[in-house]
Design an enzyme around this catalytic site. Structure first.
Site, PDB file in Angstrom:
ATOM      1  N   LYS A 179       0.841  -1.189   0.000  1.00 21.64           N
ATOM      2  CA  LYS A 179       0.000   0.000   0.000  1.00 21.64           C
ATOM      3  C   LYS A 179       0.878   1.243   0.000  1.00 21.64           C
ATOM      4  O   LYS A 179       1.820   1.345   0.779  1.00 21.64           O
ATOM      5  CB  LYS A 179      -0.896  -0.017   1.247  1.00 21.64           C
ATOM      6  CG  LYS A 179      -2.025   0.994   1.192  1.00 21.64           C
ATOM      7  CD  LYS A 179      -2.987   0.779   2.341  1.00 21.64           C
ATOM      8  CE  LYS A 179      -4.166   1.736   2.262  1.00 21.64           C
ATOM      9  NZ  LYS A 179      -5.110   1.507   3.383  1.00 21.64           N
ATOM     10  N   TYR A 320      -3.942  -1.199  17.598  1.00 21.97           N
ATOM     11  CA  TYR A 320      -3.880  -2.538  18.181  1.00 21.97           C
ATOM     12  C   TYR A 320      -3.628  -2.501  19.683  1.00 21.97           C
ATOM     13  O   TYR A 320      -3.902  -3.485  20.377  1.00 21.97           O
ATOM     14  CB  TYR A 320      -2.817  -3.374  17.467  1.00 21.97           C
ATOM     15  CG  TYR A 320      -3.135  -3.550  15.998  1.00 21.97           C
ATOM     16  CD1 TYR A 320      -4.213  -4.320  15.599  1.00 21.97           C
ATOM     17  CD2 TYR A 320      -2.393  -2.900  15.013  1.00 21.97           C
ATOM     18  CE1 TYR A 320      -4.545  -4.458  14.260  1.00 21.97           C
ATOM     19  CE2 TYR A 320      -2.714  -3.028  13.671  1.00 21.97           C
ATOM     20  CZ  TYR A 320      -3.798  -3.804  13.306  1.00 21.97           C
ATOM     21  OH  TYR A 320      -4.121  -3.928  11.984  1.00 21.97           O
TER      22      TYR A 320
END
Length: 340
Positions: A179, A320
């Site tokens: 990406k 996270y």
């Protein structure tokens, strides 16, 4: 490399060559390919521009402007109830059309705001749930799922792996053009080495068959095919996960072998989740989320996890840590104190 997330950045580059296509969608494809946008982005942008034109009664975009764009985006939000990411993608497609194809230096382009994405905690599996899920996945789908969980790669990155990018000697995998067009290196799980070597043997059989039949080579990024025409036929550039069937390249019209399609793993994951009795929403990206969360749980430094995931900013990886807080459940509820 052109930024695909911010079409406005491309204005700093050299002047664009003249367009040869006569129809607006053909011109859009031509400009996207010149700027090396991915095929997936090309398909998405063409879809949204076509939808925009049909929504306004087949009027040419040159005859429309800010008012028509805003009414189209309002319809997407209020009638179709599209997600923020889909809304932003439609806007990006229209801004690209006006800036790069129509070449409209209009002040209102900068005035159209983008909806802000909402921060959401991703769905993550426990290690036991991952084990149960993988237990119901076999063959190429099983290997691919294990690879995504074991390395943190995105599905598109795993599917587009080339033979040359799997380094058994150093126990690493090189992820090309992830990406944002960035390369990175991830670990090659020791337990997957024998399975990957067997997968390469199966891939080699398809490569041998294609060479014997004189078929076109695999797709190569950007101008590499023109510069090195024999490279597409070489074994190092072949797919690790080639499709068992041939397909037509939408850009060249030639028949060639593509890598496995995303739907194959997606369907296998849904079946495996049902068989494993897992009621969470599961996709290929869930494996990536679980990889990152489990590494942080085991004490891995967040900067290391950031590099393995290919995040540009550590703030993206920080999501996270919120997952860990939810999973830990360390704060005692006052309700529980009533019974003590």
């Amino acid at each position: 490399m052109t930024s695909h997330n911010n079409p406005g950045k491309v204005r700093a580059l050299a002047p664009r060559p003249a367009l040869h296509a006569t129809r607006i969608l053909g011109q859009l494809r031509e400009r996207l390919r010149y700027l090396h946008y991915s095929l997936r982005t090309e398909e998405s942008y063409v879809y949204w521009v076509r939808d925009f034109i049909h929504f306004h009664g087949l009027r040419h975009p040159r005859e429309m402007g800010k008012t028509e764009i805003e009414s189209f985006l309002t319809m997407l939000a209020t009638e179709r109830h599209v997600s923020v990411s889909t809304h932003r993608q439609a806007l990006s497609a229209l801004l690209f059309l006006y800036r790069e194809v129509i070449d409209a230096a209009l002040p209102w382009l900068a005035e159209i705001g983008r909806p802000l994405p909402k921060k959401r905690i991703p769905s993550v599996l426990t290690p036991l749930e991952v084990q149960r899920l993988l237990g119901f996945l076999e063959g190429e789908a099983g290997l691919l799922a294990r690879l995504l969980y074991g390395t943190g790669m995105r599905l598109a990155e795993g599917l587009s792996l080339r033979v040359k990018d799997v380094d058994f000697a150093r126990q690493v995998i090189v992820v090309r053009e992830g990406k944002g067009g960035k390369d990175r290196v991830v670990m090659l799980p020791h337990s997957l080495a024998p399975l990957l070597q067997e997968q390469l043997r199966r891939s080699r059989m398809l490569w041998d068959a294609d060479r014997a039949a004189g078929r076109a080579g695999v797709h190569l990024p950007h101008a590499l095919a023109a510069k090195y025409p024999r490279t597409a036929l070489s074994w190092p550039w072949h797919w690790v996960f080639p499709s068992p069937i041939l397909s037509i390249d939408p850009r060249t019209g030639s028949q060639r072998r593509h890598h496995l399609f995303e739907e194959r793993l997606s369907r296998a994951l849904k079946r495996a989740a049902v068989l494993a009795g897992i009621e969470k929403s599961i996709s290929a990206h869930t494996l990536r989320h679980s990889f990152a969360t489990h590494l942080l749980q085991s004490g891995t430094d967040i900067r290391t996890v950031q590099e393995l995931l290919g995040h540009s900013d550590v703030s993206t990886t920080m999501i996270y840590t919120h997952v860990l807080k939810v999973a830990a459940g360390g704060t005692r509820s006052p309700l529980d104190a009533l019974d003590s």
